[in-house]
Design a protein around this motif. Sequence first.
Motif, PDB file in Angstrom:
ATOM      1  N   TYR A   1      34.900  41.920  53.225  1.00 22.70           N
ATOM      2  CA  TYR A   1      34.324  43.298  52.042  1.00 22.70           C
ATOM      3  C   TYR A   1      32.901  44.414  52.188  1.00 22.70           C
ATOM      4  O   TYR A   1      33.402  45.144  52.485  1.00 22.70           O
ATOM      5  CB  TYR A   1      34.759  42.657  50.512  1.00 22.70           C
ATOM      6  CG  TYR A   1      35.486  42.290  50.474  1.00 22.70           C
ATOM      7  CD1 TYR A   1      36.602  42.843  50.421  1.00 22.70           C
ATOM      8  CD2 TYR A   1      36.047  41.270  49.007  1.00 22.70           C
ATOM      9  CE1 TYR A   1      37.915  42.625  50.003  1.00 22.70           C
ATOM     10  CE2 TYR A   1      36.910  40.782  49.003  1.00 22.70           C
ATOM     11  CZ  TYR A   1      38.185  41.424  48.894  1.00 22.70           C
ATOM     12  OH  TYR A   1      39.532  40.766  48.715  1.00 22.70           O
TER      13      TYR A   1
ATOM     14  N   ASN B   1      46.243  38.725  46.915  1.00 24.18           N
ATOM     15  CA  ASN B   1      47.502  38.157  46.126  1.00 24.18           C
ATOM     16  C   ASN B   1      48.366  37.501  46.437  1.00 24.18           C
ATOM     17  O   ASN B   1      49.384  36.557  46.167  1.00 24.18           O
ATOM     18  CB  ASN B   1      47.896  39.322  45.489  1.00 24.18           C
ATOM     19  CG  ASN B   1      48.748  40.068  46.239  1.00 24.18           C
ATOM     20  OD1 ASN B   1      49.103  39.506  47.342  1.00 24.18           O
ATOM     21  ND2 ASN B   1      49.673  40.838  45.942  1.00 24.18           N
ATOM     22  N   ARG B   2      47.803  36.729  47.846  1.00 26.40           N
ATOM     23  CA  ARG B   2      48.457  35.552  48.446  1.00 26.40           C
ATOM     24  C   ARG B   2      47.712  34.501  48.160  1.00 26.40           C
ATOM     25  O   ARG B   2      46.824  34.101  48.505  1.00 26.40           O
ATOM     26  CB  ARG B   2      48.960  35.580  49.557  1.00 26.40           C
ATOM     27  CG  ARG B   2      49.865  36.868  49.633  1.00 26.40           C
ATOM     28  CD  ARG B   2      51.195  36.809  49.925  1.00 26.40           C
ATOM     29  NE  ARG B   2      52.237  38.039  50.236  1.00 26.40           N
ATOM     30  CZ  ARG B   2      52.997  38.455  50.843  1.00 26.40           C
ATOM     31  NH1 ARG B   2      52.891  38.166  52.105  1.00 26.40           N
ATOM     32  NH2 ARG B   2      53.114  39.573  50.745  1.00 26.40           N
TER      33      ARG B   2
ATOM     34  N   GLU C   1      38.915  36.267  42.684  1.00 27.22           N
ATOM     35  CA  GLU C   1      39.447  35.537  43.497  1.00 27.22           C
ATOM     36  C   GLU C   1      38.852  34.517  43.798  1.00 27.22           C
ATOM     37  O   GLU C   1      39.470  33.076  43.868  1.00 27.22           O
ATOM     38  CB  GLU C   1      39.119  36.362  45.064  1.00 27.22           C
ATOM     39  CG  GLU C   1      40.550  37.343  45.430  1.00 27.22           C
ATOM     40  CD  GLU C   1      39.935  38.061  47.178  1.00 27.22           C
ATOM     41  OE1 GLU C   1      40.263  38.881  47.835  1.00 27.22           O
ATOM     42  OE2 GLU C   1      38.302  37.422  46.680  1.00 27.22           O
TER      43      GLU C   1
ATOM     44  N   LEU D   1      41.805  50.005  49.540  1.00 30.54           N
ATOM     45  CA  LEU D   1      41.800  51.589  48.742  1.00 30.54           C
ATOM     46  C   LEU D   1      40.959  52.501  48.492  1.00 30.54           C
ATOM     47  O   LEU D   1      40.387  53.373  47.879  1.00 30.54           O
ATOM     48  CB  LEU D   1      43.008  51.498  48.425  1.00 30.54           C
ATOM     49  CG  LEU D   1      44.272  51.032  48.615  1.00 30.54           C
ATOM     50  CD1 LEU D   1      45.293  51.330  47.747  1.00 30.54           C
ATOM     51  CD2 LEU D   1      44.477  52.730  49.425  1.00 30.54           C
TER      52      LEU D   1
ATOM     53  N   ILE E   1      45.233  38.484  52.884  1.00 25.59           N
ATOM     54  CA  ILE E   1      45.896  39.292  51.618  1.00 25.59           C
ATOM     55  C   ILE E   1      45.679  38.192  50.195  1.00 25.59           C
ATOM     56  O   ILE E   1      45.848  37.609  49.979  1.00 25.59           O
ATOM     57  CB  ILE E   1      47.372  39.206  51.809  1.00 25.59           C
ATOM     58  CG1 ILE E   1      47.449  39.746  52.842  1.00 25.59           C
ATOM     59  CG2 ILE E   1      48.123  39.974  50.048  1.00 25.59           C
ATOM     60  CD1 ILE E   1      49.366  39.689  53.301  1.00 25.59           C
TER      61      ILE E   1
ATOM     62  N   VAL F   1      38.560  42.306  42.313  1.00 26.78           N
ATOM     63  CA  VAL F   1      38.946  41.907  43.463  1.00 26.78           C
ATOM     64  C   VAL F   1      38.463  40.691  43.306  1.00 26.78           C
ATOM     65  O   VAL F   1      39.381  39.170  43.489  1.00 26.78           O
ATOM     66  CB  VAL F   1      38.655  42.184  44.747  1.00 26.78           C
ATOM     67  CG1 VAL F   1      39.523  41.582  45.968  1.00 26.78           C
ATOM     68  CG2 VAL F   1      39.539  43.987  44.781  1.00 26.78           C
TER      69      VAL F   1
ATOM     70  N   LYS G   1      45.903  42.881  41.909  1.00 29.24           N
ATOM     71  CA  LYS G   1      46.594  43.541  42.223  1.00 29.24           C
ATOM     72  C   LYS G   1      46.729  45.145  43.224  1.00 29.24           C
ATOM     73  O   LYS G   1      47.749  45.582  43.697  1.00 29.24           O
ATOM     74  CB  LYS G   1      47.626  43.936  41.487  1.00 29.24           C
ATOM     75  CG  LYS G   1      47.751  42.941  40.189  1.00 29.24           C
ATOM     76  CD  LYS G   1      48.922  42.869  39.655  1.00 29.24           C
ATOM     77  CE  LYS G   1      49.077  41.750  38.601  1.00 29.24           C
ATOM     78  NZ  LYS G   1      49.428  40.727  38.653  1.00 29.24           N
ATOM     79  N   PHE G   2      45.064  45.010  42.970  1.00 34.34           N
ATOM     80  CA  PHE G   2      44.954  45.969  43.911  1.00 34.34           C
ATOM     81  C   PHE G   2      44.260  46.176  45.196  1.00 34.34           C
ATOM     82  O   PHE G   2      43.290  45.176  45.839  1.00 34.34           O
ATOM     83  CB  PHE G   2      43.604  47.118  43.070  1.00 34.34           C
ATOM     84  CG  PHE G   2      43.666  48.369  43.678  1.00 34.34           C
ATOM     85  CD1 PHE G   2      44.349  49.190  42.658  1.00 34.34           C
ATOM     86  CD2 PHE G   2      42.336  48.863  43.853  1.00 34.34           C
ATOM     87  CE1 PHE G   2      43.835  51.094  42.729  1.00 34.34           C
ATOM     88  CE2 PHE G   2      42.587  49.872  44.806  1.00 34.34           C
ATOM     89  CZ  PHE G   2      43.271  51.385  43.911  1.00 34.34           C
ATOM     90  N   PRO G   3      45.062  46.758  46.032  1.00 36.90           N
ATOM     91  CA  PRO G   3      44.045  46.559  48.074  1.00 36.90           C
ATOM     92  C   PRO G   3      43.300  47.151  47.539  1.00 36.90           C
ATOM     93  O   PRO G   3      42.489  48.249  47.735  1.00 36.90           O
ATOM     94  CB  PRO G   3      45.243  47.307  49.239  1.00 36.90           C
ATOM     95  CG  PRO G   3      46.102  47.882  47.401  1.00 36.90           C
ATOM     96  CD  PRO G   3      46.046  47.623  46.015  1.00 36.90           C
ATOM     97  N   PRO G   4      41.879  46.111  47.999  1.00 39.50           N
ATOM     98  CA  PRO G   4      40.685  46.521  48.650  1.00 39.50           C
ATOM     99  C   PRO G   4      40.374  47.305  49.487  1.00 39.50           C
ATOM    100  O   PRO G   4      39.695  48.481  48.712  1.00 39.50           O
ATOM    101  CB  PRO G   4      39.858  44.905  49.339  1.00 39.50           C
ATOM    102  CG  PRO G   4      41.147  44.084  48.571  1.00 39.50           C
ATOM    103  CD  PRO G   4      42.151  44.732  48.120  1.00 39.50           C
TER     104      PRO G   4
END
Length: 158
Positions: free
Chosen positions: A97, A77-78, A135, A19, A75, A131, A14-17
């Motif tokens: 990453y 969370n997709r 994943e 950021l 993405i 993340v 739920k958290f955009p990496p």
Amino acid sequence: MCLLSKPIDSSGVKFPPPLLYAAAVVGGYLLDRQWPLPFGRGLAWRLVASVCVALWLGLMFGGLALFRRRRTSFIPNRPASTLVVEGPYRLTRNPMYLGMASLTVALAILLGSAWPAILLVPALVLIRRLVIDPEEAYLARRFGADYERYTRQVRRWI
């Protein structure tokens, strides 16, 4: 399927990496204003920063191009429609990453402050926990034995 607005059996991230990496850079910049910690001065360090930026570009855009070619979402969370294991994914399970970490180091050098590089460490811990772990759990459920085989052949980072 990969661009659904409502994920089906996705990773739960739920958290955009990006950021977390940005927080390391911005937080480092702010800390440096209060407690300077000089780092990366001189031509040799500028060359290291250039190599880090080139690594970031290659890993990020190489990874994004593969996801696009394979018609699956990059993405977190997709839902994933296919397991991408070629290109930079032959060397690391997380090239994007790793690329963002490389960019963070480059920015620390360009800012002349060790703080962003220091804050990269907790950012990477959070990336791993918030993340990568979700994943990987999702990919193991989604791709089963193929993903398990891949994890035995390719390291998480490098």
